[in-house]
Design a protein around this motif. Structure first.
Motif, short mmCIF file in Angstrom:
data_model
loop_
_atom_site.label_atom_id
_atom_site.label_comp_id
_atom_site.label_asym_id
_atom_site.label_seq_id
_atom_site.Cartn_x
_atom_site.Cartn_y
_atom_site.Cartn_z
N LEU A 184 0.63 -1.07 -0.01
CA LEU A 184 0.10 -0.01 0.04
C LEU A 184 0.81 1.33 -0.07
N PRO A 185 1.82 1.35 0.70
CA PRO A 185 2.82 2.50 0.65
C PRO A 185 3.31 3.05 -0.77
N LEU A 186 3.76 2.00 -1.62
CA LEU A 186 4.10 2.34 -2.75
C LEU A 186 3.18 2.81 -3.52
N CYS A 187 1.97 2.26 -3.47
CA CYS A 187 0.80 2.42 -4.39
C CYS A 187 0.44 3.85 -3.99
N THR A 188 0.34 4.17 -2.96
CA THR A 188 -0.04 5.50 -2.34
C THR A 188 1.10 6.62 -2.51
N ALA A 189 2.11 6.18 -2.75
CA ALA A 189 3.16 7.17 -3.23
C ALA A 189 2.99 7.46 -4.55
N ILE A 190 2.73 6.35 -5.42
CA ILE A 190 2.69 6.43 -6.70
C ILE A 190 1.29 7.65 -7.22
N PHE A 191 0.35 7.42 -6.47
CA PHE A 191 -0.74 8.23 -6.65
C PHE A 191 -0.56 9.71 -5.99
N ALA A 192 0.32 9.67 -4.92
CA ALA A 192 0.61 11.06 -4.42
C ALA A 192 1.44 11.84 -5.44
N VAL A 193 2.16 11.20 -6.43
CA VAL A 193 2.70 11.90 -7.47
C VAL A 193 2.05 12.24 -8.61
N ILE A 194 1.01 11.20 -8.90
CA ILE A 194 0.02 11.73 -9.98
C ILE A 194 -1.19 12.57 -9.53
N ARG A 195 -1.74 12.59 -8.23
CA ARG A 195 -2.70 13.33 -8.01
C ARG A 195 -2.28 14.57 -6.94
N GLY A 196 -1.25 14.15 -6.14
CA GLY A 196 -0.83 15.27 -4.98
C GLY A 196 0.43 15.94 -5.60
N ASN A 197 1.13 15.69 -6.85
CA ASN A 197 2.15 16.63 -7.18
C ASN A 197 3.30 16.67 -6.07
N GLU A 198 3.52 15.53 -5.74
CA GLU A 198 4.77 15.40 -4.60
C GLU A 198 5.69 14.68 -5.43
N ARG A 199 6.96 15.04 -5.00
CA ARG A 199 8.37 14.60 -5.71
C ARG A 199 9.31 13.93 -4.76
N PRO A 200 8.91 12.84 -4.11
CA PRO A 200 9.90 12.17 -3.17
C PRO A 200 11.44 11.94 -3.71
N LYS A 201 12.28 11.74 -2.92
CA LYS A 201 13.85 11.73 -3.43
C LYS A 201 13.81 10.41 -3.95
N PRO A 202 14.92 10.12 -4.96
CA PRO A 202 15.09 8.73 -5.41
C PRO A 202 15.47 7.74 -4.19
N ILE A 203 16.02 8.15 -3.11
CA ILE A 203 16.35 7.24 -2.01
C ILE A 203 15.11 6.62 -1.63
N PHE A 204 13.93 7.33 -1.36
CA PHE A 204 12.79 7.13 -0.79
C PHE A 204 12.18 6.12 -1.81
N TRP A 205 12.15 6.12 -3.20
CA TRP A 205 11.72 5.11 -3.92
C TRP A 205 12.44 4.04 -3.90
N LEU A 206 13.78 3.76 -3.62
CA LEU A 206 14.43 2.64 -3.22
C LEU A 206 13.99 1.86 -2.14
N PHE A 207 13.77 2.76 -0.87
CA PHE A 207 13.37 1.90 0.29
C PHE A 207 11.80 1.45 0.09
N SER A 208 11.06 2.35 -0.83
CA SER A 208 9.63 1.95 -0.79
C SER A 208 9.49 0.68 -1.89
N VAL A 209 10.22 0.62 -3.14
CA VAL A 209 10.26 -0.42 -3.75
C VAL A 209 10.80 -1.60 -2.99
N LEU A 210 11.86 -1.57 -2.24
CA LEU A 210 12.51 -2.69 -1.58
C LEU A 210 11.34 -3.33 -0.87
N GLY A 211 10.49 -2.40 0.05
CA GLY A 211 9.51 -2.86 0.82
C GLY A 211 8.43 -3.75 0.24
#
Length: 287
Positions: free
Chosen positions: A103-130
Motif C-alpha cells: 500500500l505505501p508504494l501504491c499511495t506514493a505513486i498516486f501522491a505523485v499523480i494526484r498530489g504533485n509530490e516529488r519524493p527523493k530517489p532514495i525514498f523510492w528505493l526503500f519503498s520499492v524494496l519493501g
C-alpha cells in the motif's frame, strides 16, 4: 512540534486503528454477507458523518471538490472494504495483512499523480524494496493459498492507495475528518438503499464477535481512523507518511495470532520485520 513529526504521529495512530480492520472483517464475513457488511458499515459511518458535519456546522464542499470526494468514496468507502471482504472468504487475515506492505508504494505513486509530490530517489528505493519483499512473499504463498484471494487483495490495495492520496490532497483544503465525512455522506443514499436490499432474512446465526467486528469496522476503520490518517498525510506528506502502512502488517499479525488464533509463519515474520526496516529507511533518508 514540526509538521512532519506531527504528521507521522497522527499517521501512526491511524495505522494502529486500521490494523484491526482485516482481522475484524475476517470475523464478520464468517456470519455476514460481504456485500451487506460493506454497505452496512458505510451506512453506519455515513449517519455518524452527517451528525458530525451538522454538529460542527461545516460548510459544504465546492462543486469542483465533488469529483475528488467521489474518488475517495469509491476507493476507501466502497472499493477497499468490499474487495477485502470478498478476499477474506478465500484467505486468512494473517495472509492478507502482509499485502498491506504494497500500500505505501501504491499511495506514493498516486501522491505523485494526484498530489504533485516529488519524493527523493532514495525514498523510492526503500519503498520499492519493501513492496518487492511483500510481492515475493505473495508469489511464494499465493498459489498454495488462493489466487482469487490474492487478486482481490491487490485490487483492494490499488483502490485504497488512490483513495488515500485523493483524500489527503483534498484534506489540505477541507480538513481531514471533514473529507471522510463528506465522502461517507455522498455515498450514504446508495449505501442505505443497498443495505435494505441485502438485509439478511435472519440474524439468528450472526455471532456476537461478528456484531462486534461490524461495530469496529463501522466506527473505527470507516471513520475514526481516517480522522487521524488524513490529518497525518496532509501534515507530513502523502508519500512520506504513507510509508507507515508498512508497519500495519506487524500490528495486524499480532492481532491475527492473539485474537483469531491464526497461524503466523516464520516467513510472515521475516517479511514484516524487513518491511519495517524499509519504512524507517524511507523516513530517515527520504526526507
Amino acid at each position: 512540534m514540526e509538521r512532519s513529526t506531527s504528521g507521522w504521529l497522527y499517521g501512526l495512530i491511524g495505522v494502529i486503528i486500521f490494523s484491526g480492520s482485516l482481522p475484524a472483517t475476517r470475523v464478520a464475513v464468517q456470519s455476514l454477507d460481504p456485500v451487506f457488511l460493506t454497505v452496512a458499515r458505510a451506512a453506519i459511518a455515513g449517519i455518524l458523518g452527517v451528525v458530525l458535519l451538522a454538529a460542527f456546522r461545516e460548510r459544504r464542499p465546492e462543486r469542483r471538490d465533488l469529483v475528488s470526494l467521489v474518488v475517495v468514496a469509491l476507493g476507501v468507502v466502497v472499493g477497499f472494504p468490499l474487495l477485502t471482504a470478498f478476499a477474506l472468504q478465500h484467505v486468512t487475515s494473517a495472509h492478507s495483512i502482509v499485502f498491506i506492505g504494497l500500500l505505501p508504494l501504491c499511495t506514493a505513486i498516486f501522491a505523485v499523480i494526484r498530489g504533485n509530490e516529488r519524493p527523493k530517489p532514495i525514498f523510492w528505493l526503500f519503498s520499492v524494496l519493501g513492496s518487492a519483499l511483500v510481492a515475493v512473499f505473495a508469489i511464494s504463498q499465493g498459489l498454495s493459498a488462493s489466487p482469487v484471494g490474492d487478486a482481490l487483495m491487490l485490487a483492494a490495495i490499488i483502490a485504497c492507495g488512490l483513495g488515500y492520496a485523493e483524500g489527503a490532497t483534498l484534506s489540505r483544503k477541507l480538513g481531514g475528518w471533514q473529507v471522510i465525512c463528506w465522502a461517507l455522506v455522498i455515498s450514504l443514499p446508495v449505501m442505505l438503499m443497498l443495505t435494505a436490499i441485502y438485509w439478511p432474512a435472519t440474524f439468528e446465526n450472526v455471532t456476537i464477535p461478528a456484531w462486534t467486528s461490524l461495530a469496529y469496522v463501522s466506527l473505527f476503520s470507516m471513520l475514526i481512523g481516517f480522522v487521524f490518517w488524513y490529518r497525518g498525510l496532509a501534515l507530513g506528506g502523502i508519500a512520506s507518511v504513507g510509508q507507515l502502512q508498512l508497519l500495519q502488517p506487524f500490528f495486524g499479525l499480532v492481532l491475527a495470532a492473539t485474537l483469531l488464533r491464526e497461524p503466523v509463519t516464520p516467513v510472515m515474520l521475516v517479511v514484516t520485520v524487513a518491511v519495517i526496516c524499509c519504512v524507517f529507511g524511507a523516513r530517515r533518508f527520504g526526507k
